[in-house]
Design a protein around this motif. Structure first.
Motif, PDB file in Angstrom:
ATOM      1  N   VAL A 145     -20.992  53.605  -6.568  1.00  0.00           N
ATOM      2  CA  VAL A 145     -22.025  54.185  -5.698  1.00  0.00           C
ATOM      3  C   VAL A 145     -21.990  53.503  -4.336  1.00  0.00           C
ATOM      4  O   VAL A 145     -22.064  54.142  -3.287  1.00  0.00           O
ATOM      5  CB  VAL A 145     -23.423  54.043  -6.341  1.00  0.00           C
ATOM      6  CG1 VAL A 145     -24.520  54.428  -5.363  1.00  0.00           C
ATOM      7  CG2 VAL A 145     -23.530  54.896  -7.598  1.00  0.00           C
ATOM      8  N   ALA A 146     -21.835  52.168  -4.358  1.00  0.00           N
ATOM      9  CA  ALA A 146     -21.825  51.404  -3.104  1.00  0.00           C
ATOM     10  C   ALA A 146     -20.649  51.831  -2.228  1.00  0.00           C
ATOM     11  O   ALA A 146     -20.795  52.047  -1.025  1.00  0.00           O
ATOM     12  CB  ALA A 146     -21.758  49.912  -3.404  1.00  0.00           C
ATOM     13  N   GLU A 147     -19.494  51.981  -2.866  1.00  0.00           N
ATOM     14  CA  GLU A 147     -18.290  52.357  -2.103  1.00  0.00           C
ATOM     15  C   GLU A 147     -18.426  53.767  -1.569  1.00  0.00           C
ATOM     16  O   GLU A 147     -18.087  54.046  -0.424  1.00  0.00           O
ATOM     17  CB  GLU A 147     -17.070  52.314  -3.029  1.00  0.00           C
ATOM     18  CG  GLU A 147     -16.379  50.960  -3.039  1.00  0.00           C
ATOM     19  CD  GLU A 147     -15.371  50.836  -4.177  1.00  0.00           C
ATOM     20  OE1 GLU A 147     -15.330  49.760  -4.806  1.00  0.00           O
ATOM     21  OE2 GLU A 147     -14.670  51.831  -4.441  1.00  0.00           O
ATOM     22  N   ASP A 148     -18.929  54.609  -2.399  1.00  0.00           N
ATOM     23  CA  ASP A 148     -19.072  56.017  -2.032  1.00  0.00           C
ATOM     24  C   ASP A 148     -19.977  56.179  -0.820  1.00  0.00           C
ATOM     25  O   ASP A 148     -19.728  56.976   0.079  1.00  0.00           O
ATOM     26  CB  ASP A 148     -19.646  56.754  -3.255  1.00  0.00           C
ATOM     27  CG  ASP A 148     -19.670  58.232  -3.025  1.00  0.00           C
ATOM     28  OD1 ASP A 148     -20.734  58.850  -3.202  1.00  0.00           O
ATOM     29  OD2 ASP A 148     -18.616  58.778  -2.639  1.00  0.00           O
ATOM     30  N   ARG A 149     -21.031  55.385  -0.806  1.00  0.00           N
ATOM     31  CA  ARG A 149     -22.017  55.471   0.282  1.00  0.00           C
ATOM     32  C   ARG A 149     -21.673  54.575   1.456  1.00  0.00           C
ATOM     33  O   ARG A 149     -22.265  54.686   2.516  1.00  0.00           O
ATOM     34  CB  ARG A 149     -23.402  55.085  -0.259  1.00  0.00           C
ATOM     35  CG  ARG A 149     -24.227  56.238  -0.785  1.00  0.00           C
ATOM     36  CD  ARG A 149     -24.772  57.106   0.338  1.00  0.00           C
ATOM     37  NE  ARG A 149     -26.177  56.894   0.576  1.00  0.00           N
ATOM     38  CZ  ARG A 149     -26.677  56.505   1.732  1.00  0.00           C
ATOM     39  NH1 ARG A 149     -25.875  56.254   2.760  1.00  0.00           N
ATOM     40  NH2 ARG A 149     -27.964  56.333   1.891  1.00  0.00           N
TER      41      ARG A 149
END
Lengths: 353, 581
Positions: free
Chosen positions: B201-205
């Motif tokens: 999620v962190a990477e995606d955002r």
């Protein structure tokens, strides 16, 4: 003008004093208030359904602190620091959640007719039934109706102690506070503020999350203005330097006279004998001529339960340092009797170790 | 992951602040963020840099508004209140606002605020016209969190909220919702899966784990404050994990959500204005009723609206109006809503800052006077030098040699040499940093020593031991605090008092006490103010020195034989100005 709707409020039947019942005296006994009436009857108080719920809420003027009008106070009007007492619209009187109640007795002391009792097993309980002295009538409990009853009670001489302290009761109170500390981080400051007010000082606590003002609690009375640092856990060693900061700000920025300030550390238990806290307080007195007092939540509760008014002073009746690590003496002087707590118990009046 | 406002966690406090703002500004609309700030100051609801009242405003206000803490605070409040539908921006200015009809009711809820705020929280859905939300999420966020928790054995953790409800693209896509639940259930059975999901999620955002945690601050506070959930620790893979467990009240909220028809802005697209208005009115009065308001007098209006919707075949005829979950003030365009509901308060008059005459507030420069003389150092581009490695157990002579070598490497440029050394100590702990400070003072010919444990009067971390001019030094290594703060100043004051009390021959009141740290204070004004306060109240001088300044003085002595004025150091008051020495 557009209509603004109001939240539903229940209108409750008023409860008034029966004819022939004129209150003369009020005595606390084993956690209950008993009213002696002119006709010789001795009866418990019963909830008169005050619209302004003094057992639950302070009035706005009760939260004003003279000299600290600009202080960013948390305007939380709640008397109960754990939200244990609530009044749902489907109930005829406030109700106390036993699990949330820490048995401080603040609500009981604020009931104008002594309808709230306090016990270890059940906590605070609101008595709402008719009895020999109090009866229901058909008209609603308006402010005028309630005030006419309250006016008869607030001038009464009051005797007895709400709670006769003992180790067991105090242990329960402390356990409850420690349990609720995790879910109610504001509890120590909130309880401190409310207890300060209850014993006769004006007091305010800093708003949660305001990191710009460092003073946690401010207070004043007709003698002094002051600040308190509330350290329920292990941070008591920080208290003296924080109080030094507070006094410096009061004197330098707001023009308070140094000898008209009072400073208190408020804690659950007095620090251990060997901690440097006691020496630092002594050093401060020696070097800058300020006497920082220390008082425990337990001691404040003792004052409340014994209905004492204690105005904090600059000379600081609760001053204790390395030479005398105890506040039992000033407490017993105020209560004018021996306090029935074991020596060192929970560190309430003297160090545990 | 959806971004939610993060104004803090004191929900009762936010409501009280709104109620004050409403009282102050309802007759002076539209209002700006500055108007909000002034209202907060007038009601002692805002502080800045340790000051209250007008002094706070003076210290906060600056030309670069992004650095103005009070302005930013008002901005954070305005975002929250827009999210709750209590204020709307003006058509021509996003940062000028008016109170909504819903907001006017927030002012009424003093005795029983929770029910009302809960309904406003449940009313929040994205996308909406009031609050920008990154990503293309379609969800009723707080309802989604409750519904997810109910399906997950009645409990949900912060990290599960991040990878679950707050990352859900469409909460009305049943398959997607179930898939989200399945992922969380799998993560509860296999160690490491949840962390992997978080990283994804962190990477995606493109945001950090810390930022994701910040986005959950409001929902976590909401779950607690409303009483919908309580904190419990459960053992998960051998370690305690904090969950929010639904209470009876939380389950009641879930039942209520399920019993209502969830209406979104997108559903209204095919409808004409009259139908939108009718649905909005029904939904709004139902929302008020669920909040404990007596809306009996609105029944004619809602009946009329219902009959119209039946005629238009939008709703079917039933024995009573179906329950609708929709908050028009939180989803529709302000212009649309203002055509349906009444406005509140008065417009057209601006309230002055102090309510009457308004002296202009002096603007604070974003750089202070001291900064003109001493420029704070940015981290050096040089790699960490070997000085840190070589310092482990080196002699003072070793330090002296190393410093001169570094100065030579930088061709005598003392600023660059100091930068180099500062950078090499960036991660140093106290065991390394305190002796460094002591040694640097020794190189200036002070008798400095790291305090010994158990020595009564040696509370200070380092002591310049030269009675009667001894100087206690409070040292803060970069791992303790990167920037010298008021905490260090307080401790410096205490150190001085202890030294005087316990060893009166060691020092006198006119000799300074020092706070020495890595970087100069971030909250410079606050530190300077406290230093002044201490001087005024106690006559104690506190000197504040950062590592870079100390190195400059030492390097100047070592390389150019420029001896500093030691008496000035002994009497140092305030933040050091190297040029002065």
């Amino acid at each position: 003008m557009s209509q603004i709707y109001k939240q539903k409020t229940q209108s409750f039947q008023a409860k008034i004093l029966r004819e022939g019942f004129s209150p003369e005296r009020w005595e606390w006994n084993q956690g209950q208030a008993f009213i002696t009436f002119s006709n010789g009857e001795v009866v418990r108080g019963s909830c008169i359904r005050c619209p302004d719920v003094p057992c639950m809420e302070f009035r706005s003027d009760e939260l004003v602190v003279t000299g600290f009008e600009k202080f960013p106070a948390d305007r939380d009007h709640a008397v109960c620091p754990t939200e244990a007492i609530t009044w749902d619209t489907d109930k005829t009187s406030p109700v106390v959640d036993n699990q949330q109640c820490i048995r401080c007795g603040l609500c009981a002391t604020r009931c104008p007719v002594g309808a709230i009792s306090l016990s270890n097993e059940n906590g605070a309980e609101v008595f709402d039934e008719e009895n020999d002295a109090f009866c229901l009538v058909s008209y609603p409990a308006t402010f005028e109706v309630v005030e006419s009853i309250r006016n008869q009670f607030h001038i009464l001489p009051v005797g007895g102690s709400i709670v006769i302290e003992n180790d067991q009761f105090m242990e329960f109170v402390y356990q409850s506070i420690n349990t609720l500390l995790k879910s109610t981080p504001k509890l120590p400051q909130h309880l401190t503020r409310n207890l300060f007010i209850a014993v006769g000082n004006e007091a305010a606590m800093r708003r949660v999350g305001d990191v710009n003002v460092r003073m946690e609690v401010v207070f004043s009375n007709n003698q002094v203005c002051g600040t308190a640092e509330v350290e329920p856990g292990g941070g008591i060693l920080d208290a003296p330097r924080n109080l030094l900061d507070n006094v410096a700000v009061l004197v330098s920025r707001y023009g308070f006279a140094k000898d008209k300030t009072s400073s208190l550390a408020v804690t659950l238990s007095l620090p251990n004998r060997r901690t440097d806290y006691w020496n630092v307080v002594k050093d401060i007195k020696h070097t800058v001529d300020l006497k920082f007092g220390i008082i425990t939540i337990g001691a404040l509760l003792l004052l409340l339960w014994n209905r004492r008014t204690v105005l904090f002073t600059a000379a600081n009746q609760f001053y204790a340092d390395a030479d005398s690590q105890s506040i039992r003496k000033p407490m017993e002087a105020i209560l004018a009797r021996r306090i029935e707590l074991t020596l060192g118990f929970q560190g309430i009046l003297e160090c545990q170790k | 992951m959806l971004r939610l406002p993060n104004p803090g966690s004191d929900i009762s406090g936010f409501l009280r602040i709104f109620q004050f703002l409403y009282e102050e500004l309802k007759d002076y609309q539209p209002f700006s963020l500055d108007d909000m700030t002034h209202a907060l100051i007038r009601n002692n609801l805002a502080t800045s840099s340790g000051f209250m009242g007008d002094a706070a405003l003076e210290r906060s206000t600056r030309d670069d508004r992004s650095l103005d803490p009070l302005y930013n605070q008002s901005k954070a409040y305005s975002e929250l209140y827009r999210m709750l539908g209590w204020i709307h921006p003006q058509e021509n200015s996003k940062l000028t606002f008016s109170f909504t009809y819903l907001g006017a009711h927030a002012e009424e809820v003093r005795k029983n605020p929770k029910a009302f705020v809960e309904q406003c929280l449940l009313g929040f859905a994205v996308p909406n016209s009031l609050v920008e939300s990154k990503g293309d999420h379609q969800q009723r966020t707080f309802a989604c969190i409750l519904l997810a928790a109910a399906e997950l054995d009645g409990r949900i953790s912060r990290d599960e909220i991040i990878v679950g409800p707050m990352s859900l693209k469409n909460d009305r896509d049943d398959a997607g919702f179930r898939a989200m639940l399945a992922r969380i259930r799998r993560a509860r059975k296999k160690n490491g899966l949840l962390d992997a999901e978080l990283r994804e999620v962190a990477e995606d955002r493109g945001i950090t784990l810390t930022t994701m945690g910040n986005y959950t601050r409001l929902p976590m506070a909401v779950l607690n404050w409303t009483g919908w959930a309580k904190k419990e620790r459960h053992r998960q893979f051998g370690k305690p994990t904090e969950y929010r467990v639904l209470t009876e009240k939380g389950h009641d909220a879930v039942r209520q959500i399920k019993s209502l028809e969830d209406l979104r802005k997108a559903d209204l697209k095919p409808l004409d204005q009259i139908c939108i208005a009718s649905l909005s009115k029904i939904a709004f009065y139902q929302m008020l009723e669920r909040s404990g308001f007596d809306v009996t007098s609105s029944s004619k209006e809602t009946d009329k609206a219902y009959r119209l919707l039946i005629r238009r075949r939008i709703l079917s005829k039933q024995s009573k109006i179906p329950g609708i979950l929709f908050s028009p003030f939180q989803e529709l365009e302000p212009q649309t809503v203002s055509g349906i509901f009444p406005s509140v308060g008065a417009f057209g008059t601006r309230r002055k800052a102090d309510g009457e005459t308004s002296p202009s507030v002096p603007r604070q420069d974003s750089t202070s006077v001291a900064a003109e003389v001493f420029v704070p150092v940015a981290p050096s581009e040089y790699k960490a030098a070997s000085i840190a490695e070589s310092r482990k157990g080196p002699t003072r002579e070793g330090l002296s040699d190393t410093l001169m070598e570094i100065a030579s490497t930088h061709n005598g440029d003392l600023e660059k040499a100091a930068d180099h050394v500062v950078e090499s100590y960036r991660l140093s702990k106290k065991e390394e940093f305190y002796p460094l400070i002591a040694d640097l003072f020794c190189l200036l010919d002070f008798e400095a020593e790291v305090s010994r444990m158990g020595v009564n009067y040696q509370r200070a971390d380092v002591l310049i031991n030269q009675p009667p001019r001894s100087i206690p030094i409070e040292v803060k290594s970069p791992t303790e605090e990167l920037h010298i703060s008021v905490k260090a100043v307080r401790q410096a004051v205490e150190n001085k008092i202890i030294l005087i009390a316990r060893t009166p021959e060691a020092t006198t009141m006119d000799i300074t006490t020092l706070a020495v740290g890595f970087y100069l204070p971030n909250a410079r004004a606050e530190v300077e103010a406290l230093v002044n306060d201490v001087k005024n109240a106690y006559g104690i001088s506190v000197g504040v020195i950062d590592l870079h300044s100390l190195l400059l003085i030492v390097l100047a002595k070592l390389t150019r034989a420029r001896n500093p004025n030691l008496q000035k150091i002994e009497k140092l008051f305030g933040i050091i100005n190297v040029a002065d020495l």
